[in-house]
Write a protein that holds these residues in place. Structure first.
Motif, PDB file in Angstrom:
ATOM      1  N   GLY A   7      -1.644  13.528  -8.726  1.00  0.00           N
ATOM      2  CA  GLY A   7      -1.014  13.061  -7.358  1.00  0.00           C
ATOM      3  C   GLY A   7      -1.520  12.238  -6.765  1.00  0.00           C
ATOM      4  O   GLY A   7      -2.564  11.745  -7.320  1.00  0.00           O
ATOM      5  N   ASP A   8      -1.032  10.916  -5.861  1.00  0.00           N
ATOM      6  CA  ASP A   8      -1.209  10.198  -5.219  1.00  0.00           C
ATOM      7  C   ASP A   8      -2.369  10.151  -4.834  1.00  0.00           C
ATOM      8  O   ASP A   8      -2.376  10.720  -3.828  1.00  0.00           O
ATOM      9  CB  ASP A   8      -0.120   8.710  -4.792  1.00  0.00           C
ATOM     10  CG  ASP A   8       1.267   8.972  -5.895  1.00  0.00           C
ATOM     11  OD1 ASP A   8       0.915   8.803  -6.925  1.00  0.00           O
ATOM     12  OD2 ASP A   8       2.138   8.643  -4.446  1.00  0.00           O
ATOM     13  N   ARG A   9      -3.393   9.029  -4.571  1.00  0.00           N
ATOM     14  CA  ARG A   9      -4.617   9.060  -4.341  1.00  0.00           C
ATOM     15  C   ARG A   9      -4.879   7.836  -3.287  1.00  0.00           C
ATOM     16  O   ARG A   9      -4.457   6.143  -3.429  1.00  0.00           O
ATOM     17  CB  ARG A   9      -6.084   9.047  -5.092  1.00  0.00           C
ATOM     18  CG  ARG A   9      -5.925  10.300  -5.489  1.00  0.00           C
ATOM     19  CD  ARG A   9      -5.931  11.818  -5.550  1.00  0.00           C
ATOM     20  NE  ARG A   9      -5.919  12.952  -6.532  1.00  0.00           N
ATOM     21  CZ  ARG A   9      -6.462  14.091  -5.514  1.00  0.00           C
ATOM     22  NH1 ARG A   9      -6.782  14.648  -4.657  1.00  0.00           N
ATOM     23  NH2 ARG A   9      -6.383  15.054  -6.997  1.00  0.00           N
ATOM     24  N   SER A  10      -5.431   7.788  -1.756  1.00  0.00           N
ATOM     25  CA  SER A  10      -5.202   6.972  -1.086  1.00  0.00           C
ATOM     26  C   SER A  10      -6.575   6.495  -1.029  1.00  0.00           C
ATOM     27  O   SER A  10      -6.991   5.462  -0.138  1.00  0.00           O
ATOM     28  CB  SER A  10      -4.258   6.914   0.257  1.00  0.00           C
ATOM     29  OG  SER A  10      -4.931   7.989   1.051  1.00  0.00           O
ATOM     30  N   ARG A  11      -6.981   7.809  -1.770  1.00  0.00           N
ATOM     31  CA  ARG A  11      -9.228   7.326  -1.564  1.00  0.00           C
ATOM     32  C   ARG A  11      -9.423   7.327  -3.245  1.00  0.00           C
ATOM     33  O   ARG A  11      -9.001   7.293  -3.669  1.00  0.00           O
ATOM     34  CB  ARG A  11      -9.840   8.231  -0.979  1.00  0.00           C
ATOM     35  CG  ARG A  11      -9.307   8.174   0.686  1.00  0.00           C
ATOM     36  CD  ARG A  11      -9.940   8.910   1.843  1.00  0.00           C
ATOM     37  NE  ARG A  11     -10.175   9.051   2.865  1.00  0.00           N
ATOM     38  CZ  ARG A  11      -8.990   9.108   3.745  1.00  0.00           C
ATOM     39  NH1 ARG A  11      -7.819  10.068   3.048  1.00  0.00           N
ATOM     40  NH2 ARG A  11      -8.630   9.242   5.376  1.00  0.00           N
TER      41      ARG A  11
ATOM     42  N   GLY B 140      -4.537   5.062  -5.991  1.00  0.00           N
ATOM     43  CA  GLY B 140      -2.659   4.827  -5.643  1.00  0.00           C
ATOM     44  C   GLY B 140      -2.444   5.840  -6.742  1.00  0.00           C
ATOM     45  O   GLY B 140      -2.482   6.835  -6.793  1.00  0.00           O
ATOM     46  N   ARG B 141      -1.882   4.920  -6.527  1.00  0.00           N
ATOM     47  CA  ARG B 141      -0.190   5.948  -7.418  1.00  0.00           C
ATOM     48  C   ARG B 141      -0.787   6.245  -8.710  1.00  0.00           C
ATOM     49  O   ARG B 141      -1.356   5.512  -9.207  1.00  0.00           O
ATOM     50  CB  ARG B 141       1.243   5.157  -8.178  1.00  0.00           C
ATOM     51  CG  ARG B 141       2.338   5.360  -8.723  1.00  0.00           C
ATOM     52  CD  ARG B 141       3.599   4.898  -8.859  1.00  0.00           C
ATOM     53  NE  ARG B 141       3.935   5.662  -9.038  1.00  0.00           N
ATOM     54  CZ  ARG B 141       5.933   6.018 -10.012  1.00  0.00           C
ATOM     55  NH1 ARG B 141       6.083   3.992  -9.677  1.00  0.00           N
ATOM     56  NH2 ARG B 141       6.609   6.213  -9.702  1.00  0.00           N
ATOM     57  N   ASN B 142      -0.438   8.137  -8.771  1.00  0.00           N
ATOM     58  CA  ASN B 142      -0.946   8.567  -9.893  1.00  0.00           C
ATOM     59  C   ASN B 142       0.397   9.437 -11.166  1.00  0.00           C
ATOM     60  O   ASN B 142      -0.019  10.735 -10.968  1.00  0.00           O
ATOM     61  CB  ASN B 142      -1.973   9.215  -9.761  1.00  0.00           C
ATOM     62  CG  ASN B 142      -3.178   9.985 -10.571  1.00  0.00           C
ATOM     63  OD1 ASN B 142      -3.302   9.591 -11.476  1.00  0.00           O
ATOM     64  ND2 ASN B 142      -3.100  11.450 -10.236  1.00  0.00           N
ATOM     65  N   THR B 143       1.487   8.896 -10.672  1.00  0.00           N
ATOM     66  CA  THR B 143       2.105   9.740 -11.456  1.00  0.00           C
ATOM     67  C   THR B 143       2.478   9.905 -13.096  1.00  0.00           C
ATOM     68  O   THR B 143       2.284  11.271 -13.583  1.00  0.00           O
ATOM     69  CB  THR B 143       3.955   8.949 -11.199  1.00  0.00           C
ATOM     70  OG1 THR B 143       4.443   8.404 -10.170  1.00  0.00           O
ATOM     71  CG2 THR B 143       5.132  10.086 -11.491  1.00  0.00           C
TER      72      THR B 143
ATOM     73  N   ASN C 139       0.494  -1.463  -0.150  1.00  0.00           N
ATOM     74  CA  ASN C 139      -0.296  -0.061   0.248  1.00  0.00           C
ATOM     75  C   ASN C 139       0.628   1.175  -0.145  1.00  0.00           C
ATOM     76  O   ASN C 139       0.830   1.886   0.714  1.00  0.00           O
ATOM     77  CB  ASN C 139      -1.325   0.040   1.471  1.00  0.00           C
ATOM     78  CG  ASN C 139      -2.267   1.054   1.223  1.00  0.00           C
ATOM     79  OD1 ASN C 139      -2.697   1.483  -0.007  1.00  0.00           O
ATOM     80  ND2 ASN C 139      -2.598   1.642   2.362  1.00  0.00           N
ATOM     81  N   ASN C 140       1.886   1.319  -0.628  1.00  0.00           N
ATOM     82  CA  ASN C 140       2.866   2.654  -0.053  1.00  0.00           C
ATOM     83  C   ASN C 140       2.701   2.898  -0.940  1.00  0.00           C
ATOM     84  O   ASN C 140       3.214   4.110  -0.833  1.00  0.00           O
ATOM     85  CB  ASN C 140       4.474   2.516  -0.673  1.00  0.00           C
ATOM     86  CG  ASN C 140       4.403   1.215  -1.889  1.00  0.00           C
ATOM     87  OD1 ASN C 140       3.401   0.370  -2.842  1.00  0.00           O
ATOM     88  ND2 ASN C 140       5.610   1.456  -3.302  1.00  0.00           N
ATOM     89  N   TYR C 141       1.427   3.416  -2.729  1.00  0.00           N
ATOM     90  CA  TYR C 141       0.912   4.554  -3.127  1.00  0.00           C
ATOM     91  C   TYR C 141      -0.211   4.689  -2.712  1.00  0.00           C
ATOM     92  O   TYR C 141      -0.933   5.170  -3.671  1.00  0.00           O
ATOM     93  CB  TYR C 141       0.822   4.376  -4.511  1.00  0.00           C
ATOM     94  CG  TYR C 141       3.186   4.421  -4.959  1.00  0.00           C
ATOM     95  CD1 TYR C 141       3.195   6.188  -4.942  1.00  0.00           C
ATOM     96  CD2 TYR C 141       3.709   3.413  -5.008  1.00  0.00           C
ATOM     97  CE1 TYR C 141       4.820   5.766  -5.243  1.00  0.00           C
ATOM     98  CE2 TYR C 141       4.911   3.239  -5.195  1.00  0.00           C
ATOM     99  CZ  TYR C 141       5.158   4.520  -5.204  1.00  0.00           C
ATOM    100  OH  TYR C 141       7.026   4.719  -6.133  1.00  0.00           O
ATOM    101  N   GLY C 142      -0.950   3.774  -1.348  1.00  0.00           N
ATOM    102  CA  GLY C 142      -1.941   4.051  -0.923  1.00  0.00           C
ATOM    103  C   GLY C 142      -3.282   3.229  -2.518  1.00  0.00           C
ATOM    104  O   GLY C 142      -4.350   3.394  -2.066  1.00  0.00           O
TER     105      GLY C 142
END
Length: 287
Positions: free
Chosen positions: A224-228, A211-214, A163-166
């Motif tokens: 930007g990364d999103r955890s939701r 999650g990751r959004n690079t 879960n390192n990037y959400g």
């Protein structure tokens, strides 16, 4: 998979992941050995698994982490049966782990488990299927690089693993070795997992990602990364959605294709090689 149920594979074959009994690379399709009649086939980093029309799961290829689920750690160049105990209705393959939904909706996983991607509340690799530690019953399941997500019968998405990037969608970046409910009140129908991000589709076709959004692979207009979960821009109603390494594609109910995210090799099909953080229409095929 051909109409008659025979499976064909091609590409790298150093671990026998093509299932033709050899370790020779193939630039054209070769038939997977055996007499099984397949419904679908899924490919991981160096292993493959297939779901037969009768509900059996067979796997072949690399097996150092138990990702073939046959109880051994031996590489297999032909399909080996996964002992599930009852027929399966869904199958997914991650980088080095595999999961299936049995006909009663329970989730079972096997293989690499360093981040808890098997969901059995441990980080121990498993060479045979272990039941995911939950009483939930699921209708859809998807494996990413080192995480797994599934949709319950009530429409809630649960995720577990790295879960390192959400990419678990829980509002944190903490790994989870057992299923955690994705944050939010949206009811989903299907889920898909990319390398480090996840997406899900509602019953009315709306798409959400986290999650990751690079590279814009979440499709929310930012990087930007999103955890939701965040809604994919554009408001299209999608019939299907598929998350890949660092890009995502979806097909609308009208049959149009849209993709977003990483595009250095033209994988978005939009006619250029520019990354995009919003859905780009896939161009008509060249004839």
């Amino acid at each position: 998979v051909a109409r008659d149920g025979e499976a064909y594979c091609w590409g790298s074959n150093d671990a026998g992941q093509l299932g033709d009994g050899t370790t020779s690379p193939r630039s054209a399709p070769v038939r997977v050995s055996g007499s099984a009649s397949f419904r679908l086939v899924r490919a991981g980093a160096s292993h493959s698994c297939g779901l037969t029309r009768g509900g059996s799961v067979l796997c072949w290829g690399a097996n150092a982490l138990g990702q073939l689920g046959d109880g051994s750690r031996a590489t297999r160049t032909t399909p080996a049966t996964v002992p599930l105990g009852m027929g399966a209705g869904a199958l997914t393959v991650g980088r080095s782990h595999s999961c299936a939904l049995t006909l009663d909706g329970t989730a079972w996983c096997w293989g690499q488990n360093d981040a808890g991607q098997l969901g059995d509340n441990s980080t121990t690799a498993r060479a045979t299927p272990v039941q995911v530690a939950t009483d939930q019953r699921f209708v859809s399941i998807a494996a990413g690089n080192q995480h797994t997500c599934a949709v319950s019968t009530t429409g809630t998405v649960y995720c577990w693993g790295r879960n390192n990037y959400g990419q678990l969608g829980t509002g944190t970046t903490t790994d989870a070795a057992a299923p955690q409910a994705v944050d939010g009140a949206v009811s989903f129908a299907t889920v898909t997992a990319g390398q480090l991000h996840s997406c899900a589709r509602t019953r009315d076709g709306r798409a959400f990602c986290w999650g990751r959004n690079t590279y814009g692979q979440l499709g929310d207009g930012g990087t930007g990364d999103r955890s939701r979960p965040v809604a994919v821009r554009g408001g299209a109603a999608y019939a299907s959605i598929n998350a890949s390494g660092a890009h995502t594609c979806a097909v609308t109910s009208g049959g149009e294709g849209f993709c977003w995210g990483y595009n250095i090799d033209g994988q978005l099909g939009a006619g250029d090689r520019e990354n995009t953080s919003t859905p780009a229409r896939v161009l008509p095929p060249i004839r």
